[in-house]
Design an enzyme around this catalytic site. Sequence first.
Site, short mmCIF file in Angstrom:
data_model
loop_
_atom_site.label_atom_id
_atom_site.label_comp_id
_atom_site.label_asym_id
_atom_site.label_seq_id
_atom_site.Cartn_x
_atom_site.Cartn_y
_atom_site.Cartn_z
N LYS A 190 1.01 -1.40 -0.31
CA LYS A 190 0.05 -0.25 -0.28
C LYS A 190 0.98 1.51 0.46
O LYS A 190 0.69 2.76 -0.77
CB LYS A 190 -0.72 -0.19 1.17
CG LYS A 190 -2.25 -0.98 0.93
CD LYS A 190 -2.98 -0.65 1.40
CE LYS A 190 -4.65 -1.13 1.22
NZ LYS A 190 -5.87 -0.76 2.12
N LYS A 224 -4.96 -8.89 -6.26
CA LYS A 224 -6.19 -9.01 -5.74
C LYS A 224 -7.60 -8.18 -6.08
O LYS A 224 -6.96 -6.81 -6.54
CB LYS A 224 -6.32 -9.32 -4.23
CG LYS A 224 -5.81 -8.09 -3.54
CD LYS A 224 -5.77 -8.39 -2.00
CE LYS A 224 -6.07 -6.53 -1.17
NZ LYS A 224 -7.91 -6.47 -0.46
N LYS A 275 -11.07 -2.76 -2.88
CA LYS A 275 -11.11 -0.94 -3.27
C LYS A 275 -10.62 0.00 -3.86
O LYS A 275 -11.00 0.44 -4.16
CB LYS A 275 -12.46 -0.92 -1.96
CG LYS A 275 -13.35 -2.02 -0.85
CD LYS A 275 -13.81 -1.54 -0.32
CE LYS A 275 -14.69 -2.12 0.73
NZ LYS A 275 -13.06 -2.21 1.43
P1 ATP Z 1 -8.55 -1.51 1.00
O1 ATP Z 1 -8.39 -1.61 -0.78
O2 ATP Z 1 -9.12 -0.44 0.91
O3 ATP Z 1 -7.64 -2.72 1.56
P2 ATP Z 1 -9.95 -3.92 0.63
O4 ATP Z 1 -10.70 -4.58 -1.60
O5 ATP Z 1 -8.82 -4.99 0.79
O6 ATP Z 1 -9.87 -2.45 0.21
P3 ATP Z 1 -11.04 -4.78 3.16
O7 ATP Z 1 -11.83 -3.42 3.80
O8 ATP Z 1 -9.72 -4.80 3.63
O9 ATP Z 1 -10.88 -4.28 1.74
O10 ATP Z 1 -11.27 -5.35 3.35
C1 ATP Z 1 -12.37 -6.23 4.14
C2 ATP Z 1 -12.56 -8.11 3.61
O11 ATP Z 1 -12.21 -8.10 3.05
C3 ATP Z 1 -11.01 -8.49 4.55
O12 ATP Z 1 -11.27 -9.57 5.24
C4 ATP Z 1 -9.94 -9.40 3.05
O13 ATP Z 1 -9.08 -9.89 3.57
C5 ATP Z 1 -10.80 -9.75 2.55
N1 ATP Z 1 -10.75 -9.73 1.00
C6 ATP Z 1 -10.65 -8.35 0.30
N2 ATP Z 1 -10.33 -8.01 -0.95
C7 ATP Z 1 -10.34 -9.78 -1.36
C8 ATP Z 1 -10.73 -10.77 -2.42
N3 ATP Z 1 -9.97 -9.36 -3.48
N4 ATP Z 1 -10.08 -11.42 -2.19
C9 ATP Z 1 -10.95 -12.55 -1.03
N5 ATP Z 1 -11.51 -11.58 0.15
C10 ATP Z 1 -10.55 -10.28 -0.18
MG MG Z 2 -7.39 -4.17 2.05
#
Ligand code: ATP
Ligand code: MG
Length: 332
Positions: free
Chosen positions: A112, A195, A198
């Site tokens: 990040k 992955k 968001k």
């Molecule tokens: P950011 O990019 O802001 O970190 P994010 O998409 O990673 O957002 P988080 O809010 O950090 O989302 O994570 C919420 C949950 O979703 C966590 O349990 C994380 O492990 C899971 N998660 C996030 N992205 C994935 C993915 N691509 N596949 C499976 N699980 C995911």
């Molecule tokens: Mg995340």
Amino acid sequence: RPRVLSGIQPTADSFHFGNYLGALRQWVGLQDSHEPFFFIADLHAITVEQEPKVLRERTRRAAAQLVAMGIDPAQSAIFAQSAVPAHAQLGWVLQCMTGFGEARRMTQFKDKSAKQGEGSASVGLFTYPILQAADILLYRPQYVPVGEDQRQHLELTRDLAQRFNSRYKKTFRLPEPYILKETAKIVDLQDPTRKMSKSASSPSGIIDLLDDPKVSAKKIRSAVTDSEAEIRFDAEDKPGLSNLLTIHSAISGESIDSLVERFAGHGYGDLKKELAEVVVDFVTPFRDTTLALLEDRTHLDQILADGAARANEVAERTLRDVYERVGFAIPA
Ligand code: ATP
Ligand code: MG
């Protein structure tokens, strides 16, 4: 009933299929057999700059989406992290027990901060896994349902729990990550080596639950695959195609083997077309329910207030034990 706890950041207007399949679906599944605490991680969200009005709105949108997907507020405490001060308070105590080098090994910080340049990343982004350890340990949960990207943070959490327990007195339960192998890492539609995220995915790489279903269908049809023509599951060599099979199977309930068999001799376009339909059927009612819930702000705020009250009760008790054991002079 053993407790279950997890959180999600309000860093976008909508959750995406990685969030849902990797984590949120398990939240719904575990709530009947456990005492559930689910929080919207607004303290984590500000590790990168957020627009105040947008952050507040996204926190409500997050709550609405959780309810729409089946988290029952009567059963589960749904709350904003900032509404439970013990998270930040325990976070500080744990920061003082974490080695600098130990924190520096967290790969998510490397990922990040690389985007902004390590020098301009906030200290909060650096220490966020320690706050996350506090989020978890306060509730002494058995399981923490998360995606694969959180595994390392869960290990740090267990290390810190163990360290505190042996330095002072047994205070924390060692939580177990609850990670479903099949859907632990949903990848970006445009860059299947990363992955779905968001904050990091491009709009065309991510399927948002609240997207216009027509837009989602289009994104699926233009997902990056590979130059072969054969439909088979191979996450190493065919990560894009395998991701589509994974999403299909997880939503439709049809096994990957059965999909592969049924699509033998078909082109990628046929699979994409069917997946688009499966996704549209899934998101349409979800989206309608979420948008309806968002009409009633008072109701949503009430859900968050109730959840915070329940969470505070548990978290304050744990924090009191911690403060006492660390040697703070707590007034009676
Ligand atoms: P950011 O990019 O802001 O970190 P994010 O998409 O990673 O957002 P988080 O809010 O950090 O989302 O994570 C919420 C949950 O979703 C966590 O349990 C994380 O492990 C899971 N998660 C996030 N992205 C994935 C993915 N691509 N596949 C499976 N699980 C995911
Ligand atoms: Mg995340």
